[in-house]
Structures are given as C-alpha cells and as structure tokens.
Scaffold this active site. Structure first.
Site, PDB file in Angstrom:
ATOM      1  N   ALA A  35     -66.856 -44.380  49.299  1.00 40.71           N
ATOM      2  CA  ALA A  35     -67.743 -43.400  50.092  1.00 40.71           C
ATOM      3  C   ALA A  35     -67.021 -43.017  51.439  1.00 40.71           C
ATOM      4  O   ALA A  35     -67.118 -41.855  51.569  1.00 40.71           O
ATOM      5  CB  ALA A  35     -69.311 -44.282  50.377  1.00 40.71           C
ATOM      6  N   ILE A  84     -34.112 -37.954  23.187  1.00 37.90           N
ATOM      7  CA  ILE A  84     -33.207 -39.278  23.154  1.00 37.90           C
ATOM      8  C   ILE A  84     -32.995 -39.539  22.076  1.00 37.90           C
ATOM      9  O   ILE A  84     -34.159 -39.612  21.261  1.00 37.90           O
ATOM     10  CB  ILE A  84     -34.179 -40.020  24.213  1.00 37.90           C
ATOM     11  CG1 ILE A  84     -33.493 -41.517  24.570  1.00 37.90           C
ATOM     12  CG2 ILE A  84     -35.376 -40.665  23.655  1.00 37.90           C
ATOM     13  CD1 ILE A  84     -34.263 -42.173  25.831  1.00 37.90           C
ATOM     14  N   GLU A 120     -35.415 -50.246  30.132  1.00 34.09           N
ATOM     15  CA  GLU A 120     -36.825 -49.880  30.653  1.00 34.09           C
ATOM     16  C   GLU A 120     -37.728 -49.744  29.399  1.00 34.09           C
ATOM     17  O   GLU A 120     -37.474 -49.596  28.098  1.00 34.09           O
ATOM     18  CB  GLU A 120     -36.959 -48.731  31.773  1.00 34.09           C
ATOM     19  CG  GLU A 120     -36.327 -47.510  31.271  1.00 34.09           C
ATOM     20  CD  GLU A 120     -35.918 -46.702  32.295  1.00 34.09           C
ATOM     21  OE1 GLU A 120     -36.072 -45.560  32.191  1.00 34.09           O
ATOM     22  OE2 GLU A 120     -35.197 -47.032  33.443  1.00 34.09           O
ATOM     23  N   LYS A 122     -40.344 -47.335  27.019  1.00 37.81           N
ATOM     24  CA  LYS A 122     -40.542 -45.934  26.511  1.00 37.81           C
ATOM     25  C   LYS A 122     -41.788 -45.817  26.675  1.00 37.81           C
ATOM     26  O   LYS A 122     -42.708 -46.530  25.547  1.00 37.81           O
ATOM     27  CB  LYS A 122     -39.809 -45.847  25.035  1.00 37.81           C
ATOM     28  CG  LYS A 122     -39.746 -44.476  24.682  1.00 37.81           C
ATOM     29  CD  LYS A 122     -39.018 -44.080  23.527  1.00 37.81           C
ATOM     30  CE  LYS A 122     -38.856 -42.517  23.370  1.00 37.81           C
ATOM     31  NZ  LYS A 122     -40.024 -42.023  23.214  1.00 37.81           N
ATOM     32  N   LYS A 299     -30.251 -47.537  28.917  1.00 36.65           N
ATOM     33  CA  LYS A 299     -29.437 -46.337  29.646  1.00 36.65           C
ATOM     34  C   LYS A 299     -28.326 -46.982  30.326  1.00 36.65           C
ATOM     35  O   LYS A 299     -28.248 -48.105  30.707  1.00 36.65           O
ATOM     36  CB  LYS A 299     -30.093 -45.845  30.780  1.00 36.65           C
ATOM     37  CG  LYS A 299     -31.449 -45.063  30.262  1.00 36.65           C
ATOM     38  CD  LYS A 299     -32.138 -44.461  31.495  1.00 36.65           C
ATOM     39  CE  LYS A 299     -33.634 -43.773  30.752  1.00 36.65           C
ATOM     40  NZ  LYS A 299     -34.633 -43.348  31.716  1.00 36.65           N
ATOM     41  N   CYS A 422     -79.245 -51.052  -3.063  1.00 36.32           N
ATOM     42  CA  CYS A 422     -78.248 -51.646  -3.065  1.00 36.32           C
ATOM     43  C   CYS A 422     -77.120 -51.495  -4.285  1.00 36.32           C
ATOM     44  O   CYS A 422     -77.668 -51.131  -5.517  1.00 36.32           O
ATOM     45  CB  CYS A 422     -78.416 -53.134  -3.167  1.00 36.32           C
ATOM     46  SG  CYS A 422     -76.648 -54.140  -3.365  1.00 36.32           S
ATOM     47  N   CYS A 440     -78.649 -55.555   2.042  1.00 34.99           N
ATOM     48  CA  CYS A 440     -79.598 -55.572   0.545  1.00 34.99           C
ATOM     49  C   CYS A 440     -80.472 -56.760   0.861  1.00 34.99           C
ATOM     50  O   CYS A 440     -80.141 -57.695   1.255  1.00 34.99           O
ATOM     51  CB  CYS A 440     -78.470 -55.894  -0.379  1.00 34.99           C
ATOM     52  SG  CYS A 440     -79.326 -56.362  -2.109  1.00 34.99           S
TER      53      CYS A 440
HETATM   54  S1  IVH Z   1     -35.175 -40.883  29.790  1.00 36.43           S
HETATM   55  C1  IVH Z   1     -32.136 -39.635  28.468  1.00 36.43           C
HETATM   56  N1  IVH Z   1     -36.727 -42.934  30.144  1.00 36.43           N
HETATM   57  O1  IVH Z   1     -38.877 -40.238  25.749  1.00 36.43           O
HETATM   58  C2  IVH Z   1     -33.290 -38.817  28.166  1.00 36.43           C
HETATM   59  N2  IVH Z   1     -37.507 -40.970  28.391  1.00 36.43           N
HETATM   60  O2  IVH Z   1     -36.774 -38.385  26.520  1.00 36.43           O
HETATM   61  C3  IVH Z   1     -34.264 -38.319  29.201  1.00 36.43           C
HETATM   62  N3  IVH Z   1     -39.781 -41.231  27.573  1.00 36.43           N
HETATM   63  O3  IVH Z   1     -40.478 -37.418  25.555  1.00 36.43           O
HETATM   64  C4  IVH Z   1     -35.324 -39.243  29.173  1.00 36.43           C
HETATM   65  N4  IVH Z   1     -40.269 -43.095  28.381  1.00 36.43           N
HETATM   66  O4  IVH Z   1     -41.006 -38.491  27.882  1.00 36.43           O
HETATM   67  C5  IVH Z   1     -36.378 -41.565  29.472  1.00 36.43           C
HETATM   68  N5  IVH Z   1     -38.224 -44.703  30.283  1.00 36.43           N
HETATM   69  C6  IVH Z   1     -37.783 -43.352  29.763  1.00 36.43           C
HETATM   70  C7  IVH Z   1     -38.985 -43.095  28.897  1.00 36.43           C
HETATM   71  C8  IVH Z   1     -38.687 -41.740  28.235  1.00 36.43           C
HETATM   72  C9  IVH Z   1     -40.665 -42.092  27.720  1.00 36.43           C
HETATM   73  C10 IVH Z   1     -39.829 -40.182  26.641  1.00 36.43           C
HETATM   74  C11 IVH Z   1     -39.962 -38.868  27.263  1.00 36.43           C
HETATM   75  C12 IVH Z   1     -39.598 -37.766  26.243  1.00 36.43           C
HETATM   76  C13 IVH Z   1     -38.767 -38.835  25.245  1.00 36.43           C
HETATM   77  C14 IVH Z   1     -37.254 -38.496  25.172  1.00 36.43           C
END
Ligand code: IVH
Length: 687
Positions: A35, A84, A120, A122, A299, A422, A440
């Site tokens: 609020a 990717i 990381e 996805k 990466k 039934c 039933c």
């Molecule tokens: S890096 C290196 N990091 O994956 C290519 N993509 O990229 C750049 N995605 O639909 C993307 N989590 O949305 C990267 N930690 C992550 C990610 C990620 C999900 C998805 C992104 C895209 C697909 C390909």
C-alpha cells in the site's frame, strides 16, 4: 519554480521507487508495504500527468505499459542473437566432448593447464536483448530468428527486475550496451497468477515457458504488466565506447553491478570433470529450483579465447548447452477411458499417442478425478502437454490452445461425460466428496472391485501370496472360483490345474503359497483387508495401538481417534468397513481358514520405548539397514515412521541420494540423522 519543485520531487520519487523495486525483486526483502508502495507510485503518476515533460522513458511508471499495439515492429539485431549447440549426451561425456573440441580448436596440448569455463543454467524462458543508450533502456527485442526479432520494449519495461536505467557512475556508463538474457517466470509466481486468474475466470497459463513467451508477445502491455515476468542476464551484444572485462565471469559481475539480476547458480571451473559435476549437481537440484531449466550451459571463460574460437554458422564454438531429459512433451489424446479401482473409484485415464518424456515413453496419463478432468477440459483429439518430472506419475498439464496459445484448427470433440453405470458391473455410479469422485456402488458385486480387493490382499506388503498376481486373480474371478479373499484358502490343486495356462506344478505352488500366507502379522492382515484410507502405515499404527483385531473391530469413533494419525476421515472408513456384515463374515471365514498372527495388549498398556512420541521420516539409501529394517528398529523403540515430512516430524533419517523429503525437512528445520546417529539414539534412548 513550481515546475522545478515538481521535477525534484519526481526525481526523488523515482529513485525511491526503484530502490523499493530492487528490495522487492532482487533482494526479496521489501522494506515497505504494498500500500505504501502504491501511494508513492500514484504520486509519481499524478506528477507526470500534470507535467508531461517530466515523463522520461526510464520512469518506473513506464513499466505499467502504454497503448495497445496492432503488431510488433521488426528489429534487426546489430549483432545476431546466436543459438547454442546442444550436447545431447546427458552423461559426463557431454562435458568431455566439449572440452576436447575446444582444446583441439585452440591447439592446446595435454600438458597445458585445464581450460577455464563458466558454467551456468540454461533457463527455459524466452531470450531477449535489451538496448541501453547512455544508460537508459531504449529498446527491448525478442530473439526471433536470431537476425530479426520483434520490438517488445513496452512489455519488457513492465518487467520489474529489468533496470530502466543502468546503475553506475556517470563516467563509467557505456554509451551503448546491449544486454542479453532470458525473460522467464518462476513456478510459484505462475501458480499464484493462475490462482488469481482462475478466480477472475480468466485463462490460465500452461507452464512457465509458455507463460513467459506469451506474456512478452502480448500486444496489450497492460496485460503483460500483470504477468509475473522476471529476467536473468547472461551476456552482452553490441557495445560501444566501453570495454568489457576479460572474462565471462567478470562480465556477469559487472552486469550485476549495473543492476541486472544474474542467476546465483553459476560457477567458474577448470576442466571438464568440474563441468560434468556441475551438470550432475544442477540436475539433482532441478526439481527444487524455483524456475524451469532444460539444461546447463558451458562457456569458455576468457572473452579473448571466445574471440579466437569464433562461430560456426549460427553457433559460437565457445559455448555448448548440455541438456537434461525433457520433462514436458506434446502429444494427442486418442481416447479418454475410465478405470474402476479397488474401492470402486472411477478414474478417467487419457490414452495418448506414445511420447518420450522425462526419460520414458508415456502412453497413458491419469486425470485423477472428475474435478481435474473438467477443470482442464481435456477431450479426445486434443493436443495436450504431458509432464513427467523426476519419478512422479505422468500428468496432463493442460490442453494446447486452451491457454491463449493458438486456437485449435479443427472443432473439438464433446466434453467427456462420466458413465452413469459402472463399465465393469453395470451398477449405478454415485458422486461423492462434493462431486469430485465418481464411485461404483456395486461393492463386491463388481468384478473390478473384487479383483482389486484380491490383488491387494495377495500383494507383497499385505498377505504376500507369491505367484498370485493380476492375471491369475482375473482368471480365478472369471472362472467363478473366488469371490472373496476367504475363498482363496479353499482352492485345491485339481480345480486350479484345470485353469488355462496352469499346470499341476504351478497349482501346487500356488496352494502352498496361499497356505503359507496364513501365518502373518496383525498389521499385514489389517492392511490386506483393504479398508479405504487405511494404508500400510496406518494399518501398522492400528495394530500397534490396539494389539488385537477384536479390539480394533469393537472400537468406536473416539477410541479410533486415539490411535496415532487417525483423523475423522480414517475413523469413519474403519467404522463403515466393520459395520458391513459381509466384511465381518469374510474376516470370520479367513480366521476359520487358519489366518493367524500374534496379538498383544496394545500400545496403551505397553511400556514406553526410548523413541516414544517421536516421529521419523526415512529418505534415501542407508549404508547398513534397508528402510524396512530401520523402520522396524524405530518402531520397536516406540517411535513412529511417517511417509511424508510435516511440521510434526521430529527427525529425518537421510541416507545417500535422499531427495525431496530431505530438502523439505531442511526447509522446515527438522533435525537430520544419518544411520550412525540413529544407532546412537537407539542405544542411548535420549533424544
Ligand atoms: S548464451 C552463446 N546462456 O538458449 C549463445 N543462452 O542461446 C548465446 N539460454 O534461446 C546465448 N540460458 O535464451 C545463453 N545461460 C544461458 C542461457 C541461454 C538459456 C537460451 C537462450 C536461447 C538459447 C540459445
């Protein structure tokens, strides 16, 4: 001068509101009430309405969306949004392949030190690119085909954890910076949203991914603003007048300092073994994460090495996605049928076009009960999303097309109608429990219920009659040899041997197994009776509490309620069961046929054990004992073993590969024990 005062007030309100947004969305620690927040927000809106010149694109009021769009404008990405490459091998070798490929391409020898990687998650949402000019968000775009996306700026402005202005010293702000990341929805946010939407009679969102994608591509930003979208940054696109740091890890930290949420589940590691370990760890964590992921991403950490590795068509050579098995898949409902269970409950089951999901092929999915079937409005011919997370029973998430995706092309078939009689015995079907359960009314006239009752009676954890499975029970009932469990004890070899696919030898074995099952325990016998709502653990509690079958059968409601974990529903089921003359007769015949067990005075009179009054939950694999052994020991010492963790649990006994029960116990702050600690407790008897 009045204008000047308004300008200053607006600036201070903006700063204050953004600080509260951060406290709420990033730190999960709001410092004012909703609020109070609204009051600040309305004041700013009013100021801006009076002085339109004050309305800047980075004002928090711009998050709630402006006018509705007819269609989105295309955005050509200055730097393509790459896809990717996916490492399909879900084992450790996915990481090993990637590492080998990177090292080969960089011409590293075995003697060189292990490569450094950023690992990381996805995220399973929608990739977006955010353009900041002089630190102000000027454009937000979807990925589209990677080259051209759609301008969804208005909708992305409504995402509260996307900064409208970079948080940085003026001289360090990049003149141009594109931040890339994932717009997603948390599972709990989605559930809360759906609850409210259902209350308003609005369409529900199928799952977080569809929810996120659908919301971002909403033409009406006011609709998008109501959707609980969030954002994680994971990279950058074009940048001008600014030099990114040397590594991906540092880049993410810089983005964090600019005010972007970056997922905390990330690691800088060396070598593929550590990547594989990350994959495994996150895979185990996956069911407990607050949002959906479909894998992890590796990466190369050094941005210089990333440049050297470069791209292959649309995919960078420096990154790979290492996936997990899909938890959801689309398929078609071939038919909806009903099954009659042991208690007569009629459950709808969807027969599906077989589909591979969560590591197995699914051809059937239960719809649990009528409420769920009608709520989801699943019909024959529909395309549905099925979900199988972890080892749970596959379920239908919803109908594709019903949740605002795309309307189905063909007209749908009629809504499913429950049968009035039934399908097994033709008895009347009655609705129970507020209409959610169809049952039933045929009782033991219904072969499905007779068969179900017999299969349960003979099952391993009940009377444990070896060799008496589903097929044989069906044969016995259909041949008219058996109508109640008591009839089993009067079967003889000649009559059995006359059955199809049954030889003399098997008949002898079965008769011997049936005879052997007469020696049992009170808990097994109670469980074997198949009283509704009395599972194995309740049966065990009842046996321990009453000590004898006669005392259990005589108990009235108050006496039943004294047994551990017996509430009004269970008490009523027990009373109903024993009130039925037919059931009492079957019990008499079973005893006459020789069923026997040890009885005692019951727990009310038994001396308390060292673990009396303590409730345990067992999860995972113990090193020295099976779970049944651990249970027996706990119970012998007066303790109780429950199947699920609740606030009433005193101890969680956790072995290796403990799953969600352990996580829940930890969340509730319940004391954890391993097997050694339990052994100590049993010896000392002191909690
Ligand atoms: S890096 C290196 N990091 O994956 C290519 N993509 O990229 C750049 N995605 O639909 C993307 N989590 O949305 C990267 N930690 C992550 C990610 C990620 C999900 C998805 C992104 C895209 C697909 C390909």
């Amino acid at each position: 001068m009045r204008e000047e005062a308004a300008r200053r007030r607006a600036a201070s309100l903006r700063a204050e509101i953004e600080a509260h947004n951060r406290a709420y969305y990033e730190l999960d620690a709001p410092t004012i009430t909703d609020a109070e927040y609204d009051t600040l927000f309305r004041e700013l809106q009013a100021l801006e309405a009076e002085n339109p010149a004050l309305r800047s694109p980075d004002s928090p009021t711009q998050r709630v969306g402006g006018r509705s769009l007819a269609q989105f404008t295309p955005v050509i990405h200055a730097m393509p949004m790459l896809s990717i490459q996916t490492e399909t091998d879900t084992g450790a070798s996915g990481a090993e392949h990637f590492d080998a490929r990177v090292r080969r391409e960089l011409e590293l020898s075995d003697a060189d030190t292990p490569m450094e990687y950023a690992a990381e998650l996805k995220f399973d949402g929608l990739a977006v690119s955010l353009r900041y000019e002089q630190g102000v968000l000027t454009q937000g775009a979807t990925r589209g085909d990677g080259m051209t996306g759609e301008d969804v700026t208005q909708n992305l402005r409504t995402v509260r954890d996307i900064p409208l202005r970079l948080r940085s010293d003026a001289d360090r702000i990049p003149p141009l910076l594109e931040v890339r990341g994932e717009a997603y929805m948390r599972r709990d946010d989605l559930a809360r949203y759906n609850e409210k939407a259902a209350g308003r009679g609005e369409k529900l969102l199928l799952n977080p991914r569809n929810g996120a994608a659908g919301s971002i591509r909403q033409l009406d930003p006011a609709v998008a603003a109501r959707r609980p979208l969030r954002f994680f940054a994971y990279g950058v696109g074009v940048c001008e007048g600014w030099t990114p740091p040397a590594t991906h890890g540092e880049l993410l930290r810089t983005l964090e300092s600019f005010g972007f949420p970056v997922c905390e589940y990330r690691r800088i590691v060396r070598g593929w073994q550590a990547l594989a370990a990350f994959h495994a760890r996150m895979g185990a964590l996956r069911p407990q994460l607050p949002f959906d992921i479909d894998g992890v991403v590796y990466k190369v950490n050094s941005l210089e090495l990333q440049r050297r590795l470069g791209f292959r068509s649309r995919e960078p050579r420096w990154a790979v996605a290492h996936k997990y098995p899909a938890e959801e898949a689309r398929t078609r409902v071939e038919a909806i049928e009903v099954q009659v269970g042991r208690t007569g409950a009629i459950t709808p089951v969807a027969r599906l076009t077989p589909v591979f999901v969560g590591g197995v092929t699914i051809a059937n999915a239960t719809l649990h009960n009528a409420d769920e079937l009608f709520r989801k409005d699943v019909r024959t011919g529909d395309t549905v999303i099925v979900r199988r997370a972890g080892d749970v029973i596959p379920e239908i998430v919803g109908v594709v097309g019903a949740a605002g995706e795309s309307a189905p092309e063909a007209p749908r078939s009629l809504p499913f109608a429950f049968p009035e009689t039934c399908p097994e015995c033709g008895s009347r079907v009655v609705r129970e429990e507020g209409g959610a359960i169809f049952r039933c009314s045929g009782g033991l006239v219904c072969p499905a219920q007779v068969k179900g009752a017999l299969i349960h009676f003979a099952s391993r954890r009940a009377m444990d009659i070896e060799g008496l499975g589903e097929k044989l029970v069906e044969q016995l009932v259909e041949a008219g040899l058996v109508r109640t469990p008591a009839d089993l004890y009067h079967l003889d070899v000649p009559r059995l041997a006359a059955l199809a696919r049954m030889g003399e030898k098997s008949a002898e074995n079965l008769v011997a197994a049936i005879a052997q099952s007469r020696d049992t325990s009170l808990a097994r016998f109670i469980y074997a009776l198949g009283v509704r709502n009395v599972g194995e653990s309740t049966a065990r509690d009842l046996a321990r509490h009453f000590g004898s079958l006669a005392r259990l059968m005589e108990a009235d409601a108050p006496a039943l309620r004294e047994a551990p974990d017996v509430g009004p529903v269970v008490a009523e089921s027990i009373l109903d069961f024993f009130a039925e003359a037919h059931n009492r007769e079957v019990i008499q015949r079973l005893i006459a046929a020789g069923a026997r067990w040890e009885e005692n005075a019951g727990q009310a009179n038994a001396p308390p054990g060292p673990l009396s009054g303590k409730t345990f939950v067992i999860t995972g694999t113990l090193p020295g004992w099976t779970r049944d052994e651990a249970r027996a020991r706990i119970e012998a010492a007066g303790g109780k073993v429950a199947s699920a963790v609740s606030a009433k649990t005193d101890y969680a006994l956790a072995g290796s590969e403990a799953g969600s029960k352990l996580a829940k116990a930890q969340a509730l702050g319940i004391a954890l024990l391993d097997e050694a600690a339990l052994r100590n407790l049993l010896e000392q008897g002191d909690a």
